[in-house]
Design a protein around this motif. Sequence first.
Motif, PDB file in Angstrom:
ATOM      1  N   GLU A 102       0.446  18.996  -1.103  1.00 24.41           N
ATOM      2  CA  GLU A 102       0.886  19.718  -1.871  1.00 24.41           C
ATOM      3  C   GLU A 102       0.490  20.350  -3.110  1.00 24.41           C
ATOM      4  O   GLU A 102       0.276  19.492  -3.830  1.00 24.41           O
ATOM      5  CB  GLU A 102       2.498  20.150  -2.164  1.00 24.41           C
ATOM      6  N   VAL A 103       0.077  21.548  -3.348  1.00 23.21           N
ATOM      7  CA  VAL A 103      -0.733  22.592  -4.289  1.00 23.21           C
ATOM      8  C   VAL A 103       0.001  24.146  -4.546  1.00 23.21           C
ATOM      9  O   VAL A 103      -0.157  24.458  -3.359  1.00 23.21           O
ATOM     10  CB  VAL A 103      -2.171  22.765  -4.047  1.00 23.21           C
ATOM     11  N   ALA A 145      -9.844  19.633   9.642  1.00 26.03           N
ATOM     12  CA  ALA A 145      -8.314  19.584   9.415  1.00 26.03           C
ATOM     13  C   ALA A 145      -7.839  20.401   8.486  1.00 26.03           C
ATOM     14  O   ALA A 145      -8.021  20.853   7.312  1.00 26.03           O
ATOM     15  CB  ALA A 145      -7.805  17.995   9.315  1.00 26.03           C
ATOM     16  N   SER A 146      -6.645  21.301   8.584  1.00 22.80           N
ATOM     17  CA  SER A 146      -6.032  22.001   7.565  1.00 22.80           C
ATOM     18  C   SER A 146      -5.003  21.719   6.289  1.00 22.80           C
ATOM     19  O   SER A 146      -5.351  22.312   5.167  1.00 22.80           O
ATOM     20  CB  SER A 146      -4.884  22.679   8.182  1.00 22.80           C
ATOM     21  N   LEU A 147      -5.033  19.399   6.361  1.00 22.79           N
ATOM     22  CA  LEU A 147      -4.553  19.469   5.641  1.00 22.79           C
ATOM     23  C   LEU A 147      -5.898  19.283   4.406  1.00 22.79           C
ATOM     24  O   LEU A 147      -5.950  18.834   3.192  1.00 22.79           O
ATOM     25  CB  LEU A 147      -4.340  18.223   5.887  1.00 22.79           C
ATOM     26  N   HIS A 148      -7.408  19.213   4.831  1.00 25.76           N
ATOM     27  CA  HIS A 148      -8.607  18.767   4.130  1.00 25.76           C
ATOM     28  C   HIS A 148      -8.625  18.810   2.586  1.00 25.76           C
ATOM     29  O   HIS A 148      -8.357  18.517   1.753  1.00 25.76           O
ATOM     30  CB  HIS A 148      -9.875  18.908   5.178  1.00 25.76           C
ATOM     31  N   GLU A 149      -8.685  20.558   2.738  1.00 29.82           N
ATOM     32  CA  GLU A 149      -8.841  21.170   1.422  1.00 29.82           C
ATOM     33  C   GLU A 149      -7.630  20.965   0.015  1.00 29.82           C
ATOM     34  O   GLU A 149      -7.722  20.654  -0.663  1.00 29.82           O
ATOM     35  CB  GLU A 149      -8.956  22.532   1.549  1.00 29.82           C
ATOM     36  N   PRO A 184      10.409  16.046  -1.496  1.00 23.86           N
ATOM     37  CA  PRO A 184      10.303  16.960  -0.167  1.00 23.86           C
ATOM     38  C   PRO A 184       8.990  16.411   0.774  1.00 23.86           C
ATOM     39  O   PRO A 184       8.545  16.651   1.758  1.00 23.86           O
ATOM     40  CB  PRO A 184      10.786  18.058  -0.156  1.00 23.86           C
ATOM     41  N   ARG A 185       7.990  15.535   0.258  1.00 20.70           N
ATOM     42  CA  ARG A 185       7.130  15.490   0.627  1.00 20.70           C
ATOM     43  C   ARG A 185       6.935  13.739   2.160  1.00 20.70           C
ATOM     44  O   ARG A 185       6.007  13.245   2.975  1.00 20.70           O
ATOM     45  CB  ARG A 185       5.615  14.987  -0.172  1.00 20.70           C
ATOM     46  N   ALA A 210       1.338  20.753   3.139  1.00 13.26           N
ATOM     47  CA  ALA A 210       0.233  20.848   4.767  1.00 13.26           C
ATOM     48  C   ALA A 210       0.613  19.524   5.005  1.00 13.26           C
ATOM     49  O   ALA A 210       0.898  18.608   4.485  1.00 13.26           O
ATOM     50  CB  ALA A 210      -0.816  21.285   4.496  1.00 13.26           C
ATOM     51  N   ALA A 211       0.736  19.102   6.541  1.00 18.65           N
ATOM     52  CA  ALA A 211       1.016  17.754   6.532  1.00 18.65           C
ATOM     53  C   ALA A 211      -0.063  17.498   8.012  1.00 18.65           C
ATOM     54  O   ALA A 211      -0.219  18.545   8.575  1.00 18.65           O
ATOM     55  CB  ALA A 211       2.698  17.086   6.772  1.00 18.65           C
TER      56      ALA A 211
END
Length: 156
Positions: A25-26, A56-60, A104-105, A31-32
Amino acid sequence: MDDRGAEQRALFRRWPAGVSVVVAEVDGRRAALTVSTLVSLSLEPPLVGISIALQASLHELLRGADEWAASMLAGDQEHLAQHFARSVPPIALWNGIPVREDDPRLIVGAAGWVVARTIDEFRTGDHTFFVGEILSLEEGTAPDSLTYVHHMYKPV
């Protein structure tokens, strides 16, 4: 992908791997992604690692996060593994997902949880390998864990 890559993929699909959901989370963006690459690297210092595809959407988001969390899924959480393996729009990603009140992660009912801070990353072909220093970990009460082998999720 060449023939060798296809052969590698086929061989390693025969090798059971634990299934986790990794979350970063940023600035309010969370994203997960379902991963089968969470590994214990070192006890002293306590380190874990994950490999995430560059596309992957999580990568960046993971690269920009101070820390990240992994929920090691329980044997009855295949539906969560499938959910986070798909490209779910961010607005719907967390709808109906039971998360812990204290963080919540983390997903409720998992076999275990790890929170880590990235201390190094290595570009490895079409993936980045993230090394995380464990900030906290906890074993859950689930009677079994979820694995992935032969294109199927299986409790063990």
